[in-house]
Design an enzyme around this catalytic site. Sequence first.
Site, PDB file in Angstrom:
ATOM      1  N   ASP A  30       0.827  -1.218   0.000  1.00  0.00           N
ATOM      2  CA  ASP A  30       0.000   0.000   0.000  1.00  0.00           C
ATOM      3  C   ASP A  30       0.854   1.258   0.000  1.00  0.00           C
ATOM      4  O   ASP A  30       0.427   2.299   0.510  1.00  0.00           O
ATOM      5  CB  ASP A  30      -0.918  -0.005   1.225  1.00  0.00           C
ATOM      6  CG  ASP A  30      -0.132  -0.034   2.546  1.00  0.00           C
ATOM      7  OD1 ASP A  30       0.965  -0.629   2.556  1.00  0.00           O
ATOM      8  OD2 ASP A  30      -0.602   0.537   3.541  1.00  0.00           O
ATOM      9  N   LYS A  57      -1.046  -3.879  14.483  1.00  0.00           N
ATOM     10  CA  LYS A  57       0.194  -3.907  13.684  1.00  0.00           C
ATOM     11  C   LYS A  57       1.238  -3.022  14.355  1.00  0.00           C
ATOM     12  O   LYS A  57       1.346  -1.833  14.063  1.00  0.00           O
ATOM     13  CB  LYS A  57      -0.090  -3.417  12.253  1.00  0.00           C
ATOM     14  CG  LYS A  57       1.147  -3.358  11.367  1.00  0.00           C
ATOM     15  CD  LYS A  57       0.788  -3.226   9.905  1.00  0.00           C
ATOM     16  CE  LYS A  57       2.024  -3.031   9.053  1.00  0.00           C
ATOM     17  NZ  LYS A  57       1.750  -3.145   7.613  1.00  0.00           N
ATOM     18  N   ARG A 115      10.903   3.899  -3.840  1.00  0.00           N
ATOM     19  CA  ARG A 115      11.324   2.506  -4.041  1.00  0.00           C
ATOM     20  C   ARG A 115      11.789   2.304  -5.494  1.00  0.00           C
ATOM     21  O   ARG A 115      12.780   1.635  -5.754  1.00  0.00           O
ATOM     22  CB  ARG A 115      10.177   1.541  -3.745  1.00  0.00           C
ATOM     23  CG  ARG A 115       9.553   1.688  -2.372  1.00  0.00           C
ATOM     24  CD  ARG A 115      10.281   0.897  -1.292  1.00  0.00           C
ATOM     25  NE  ARG A 115       9.559   0.966  -0.036  1.00  0.00           N
ATOM     26  CZ  ARG A 115       9.754   1.879   0.924  1.00  0.00           C
ATOM     27  NH1 ARG A 115      10.723   2.775   0.801  1.00  0.00           N
ATOM     28  NH2 ARG A 115       9.026   1.880   2.023  1.00  0.00           N
ATOM     29  N   GLU A 123      -2.359   0.434  13.523  1.00  0.00           N
ATOM     30  CA  GLU A 123      -0.885   0.427  13.423  1.00  0.00           C
ATOM     31  C   GLU A 123      -0.233   1.588  14.166  1.00  0.00           C
ATOM     32  O   GLU A 123      -0.117   2.685  13.630  1.00  0.00           O
ATOM     33  CB  GLU A 123      -0.454   0.457  11.945  1.00  0.00           C
ATOM     34  CG  GLU A 123       1.065   0.427  11.784  1.00  0.00           C
ATOM     35  CD  GLU A 123       1.540   0.384  10.333  1.00  0.00           C
ATOM     36  OE1 GLU A 123       0.692   0.410   9.419  1.00  0.00           O
ATOM     37  OE2 GLU A 123       2.762   0.331  10.123  1.00  0.00           O
ATOM     38  N   ARG A 170       8.502  -3.753   3.131  1.00  0.00           N
ATOM     39  CA  ARG A 170       9.865  -3.916   2.603  1.00  0.00           C
ATOM     40  C   ARG A 170      10.420  -5.316   2.817  1.00  0.00           C
ATOM     41  O   ARG A 170      11.075  -5.864   1.927  1.00  0.00           O
ATOM     42  CB  ARG A 170      10.780  -2.871   3.251  1.00  0.00           C
ATOM     43  CG  ARG A 170      10.581  -1.488   2.694  1.00  0.00           C
ATOM     44  CD  ARG A 170      11.130  -0.425   3.611  1.00  0.00           C
ATOM     45  NE  ARG A 170      10.277  -0.215   4.765  1.00  0.00           N
ATOM     46  CZ  ARG A 170      10.517   0.680   5.732  1.00  0.00           C
ATOM     47  NH1 ARG A 170      11.620   1.407   5.677  1.00  0.00           N
ATOM     48  NH2 ARG A 170       9.680   0.840   6.734  1.00  0.00           N
ATOM     49  N   SER A 204       2.944  -8.386   8.687  1.00  0.00           N
ATOM     50  CA  SER A 204       2.285  -7.538   7.690  1.00  0.00           C
ATOM     51  C   SER A 204       3.394  -6.677   7.116  1.00  0.00           C
ATOM     52  O   SER A 204       3.455  -5.473   7.326  1.00  0.00           O
ATOM     53  CB  SER A 204       1.199  -6.689   8.359  1.00  0.00           C
ATOM     54  OG  SER A 204       0.672  -5.766   7.425  1.00  0.00           O
ATOM     55  N   LYS A 226      -5.403   0.833   2.580  1.00  0.00           N
ATOM     56  CA  LYS A 226      -4.861   1.863   3.488  1.00  0.00           C
ATOM     57  C   LYS A 226      -5.810   3.055   3.408  1.00  0.00           C
ATOM     58  O   LYS A 226      -6.122   3.531   2.316  1.00  0.00           O
ATOM     59  CB  LYS A 226      -3.485   2.260   2.987  1.00  0.00           C
ATOM     60  CG  LYS A 226      -2.872   3.492   3.585  1.00  0.00           C
ATOM     61  CD  LYS A 226      -1.919   4.045   2.519  1.00  0.00           C
ATOM     62  CE  LYS A 226      -1.007   5.119   3.019  1.00  0.00           C
ATOM     63  NZ  LYS A 226       0.026   4.552   3.867  1.00  0.00           N
TER      64      LYS A 226
HETATM   65  P1  13P Z   1       7.276  -2.074   6.319  1.00  0.00           P
HETATM   66  O1  13P Z   1       7.144  -3.542   6.646  1.00  0.00           O
HETATM   67  O2  13P Z   1       8.113  -1.800   5.109  1.00  0.00           O
HETATM   68  O3  13P Z   1       7.630  -1.244   7.521  1.00  0.00           O
HETATM   69  O4  13P Z   1       5.829  -1.598   5.860  1.00  0.00           O
HETATM   70  C1  13P Z   1       4.738  -2.035   6.539  1.00  0.00           C
HETATM   71  C2  13P Z   1       3.684  -1.007   6.475  1.00  0.00           C
HETATM   72  O5  13P Z   1       2.632  -1.236   5.921  1.00  0.00           O
HETATM   73  C3  13P Z   1       3.925   0.275   7.129  1.00  0.00           C
HETATM   74  O6  13P Z   1       2.725   0.992   7.236  1.00  0.00           O
END
Ligand code: 13P
Length: 341
Positions: free
Chosen positions: A25, A219, A34, A177, A292, A289, A97
Amino acid sequence: MQHETKLRETARAMVAEGKGILAADESTPTIKKRFDSIGVESTEASRLAYRENLFTAEGAEEFISGVILFDETLRQSIDGTPVPELLSSRGILPGIKVDKGAKALAGCPGEKVTEGLDGLRDRLAEYADLGARFTKWRAVITISEDIPSWACIEANAHALARYAALSQEAGLVPIVEPEVLMDGPHTIDRCEEVSEKTFHALFHQLHNQGVLLEGINLKPNMVLSGTDCPEQASVDEVAAATVRCLERTVPGAVPGVVFLSGGQSDELATAHLSAMNAMGPHPWELSFSYGRALQAPALKAWAGREENRGAAQAAFLHRARCNGAARSGAYSSSMEEAAAV
Ligand code: 13P
């Protein structure tokens, strides 16, 4: 409560045995960053071409329960099939998201609060119509000598709970999160102290605002040494500190804790998760979740070229398989060596 059965079932399905979530997302500026790292121009078409590698990788559904999408991707189609429908047909839950990003918090220099509550009820109704089954909202807490402030922790916890309540009202499971950032020279003890405060404040607000804990997934960050801390905690120390922090703050009614990777290397993120599961059983599923940590090798292998699709998919499936093994504490570095030969 309306939608209660559906919320409970979806939340459980997101943390099904051996599976976790792919975070794909990235907002338009983040995916551009990226792509810059592999020298590829970020366009609507190139973003879809890249993500198509992930969404169509054969066998991914064995390890991936759901995918978090960005608004643009939820509305795109692959060979005429809308992305949410394509994922659902493979038994993968589509998520979205819904926050509008972390913005400077007035009155609190160096700190951020996540925006996006205005109009959220209407946006959630549309996302549900488009096939989304769950949502994500990310709050960011920064550590330095004199921050985070209580004002920042509370403002973010309050917004996360408002988002979660609205999401459940729309029948969508909120991924809640709170990310305590790993950037900085702080110790793992300081990360633990700040994480404990943050998660505690969050569950206080979730309770106050009537959020069904059985219908969310948390998260969080893992409890880690700051990136620039001279003394880096071992895998076992990270696992012990993270589990202790969760035990002190996260009610057993929550079905799952799905960690973010947050800038850890892909292999370390997997090793940490595996070590935590090896310490189990725990009251909640401990899952992933990752953005990267699931995508980095696939992005590199793809490098913007159609002919690299197979290599990109193989790299993604390898990380998905390793993290699937980490769900039961069964990951070992020999899985990496076996893939390298
Ligand atoms: P990362 O695992 O790259 O930190 O990304 C997870 C994510 O969705 C952050 O909001």
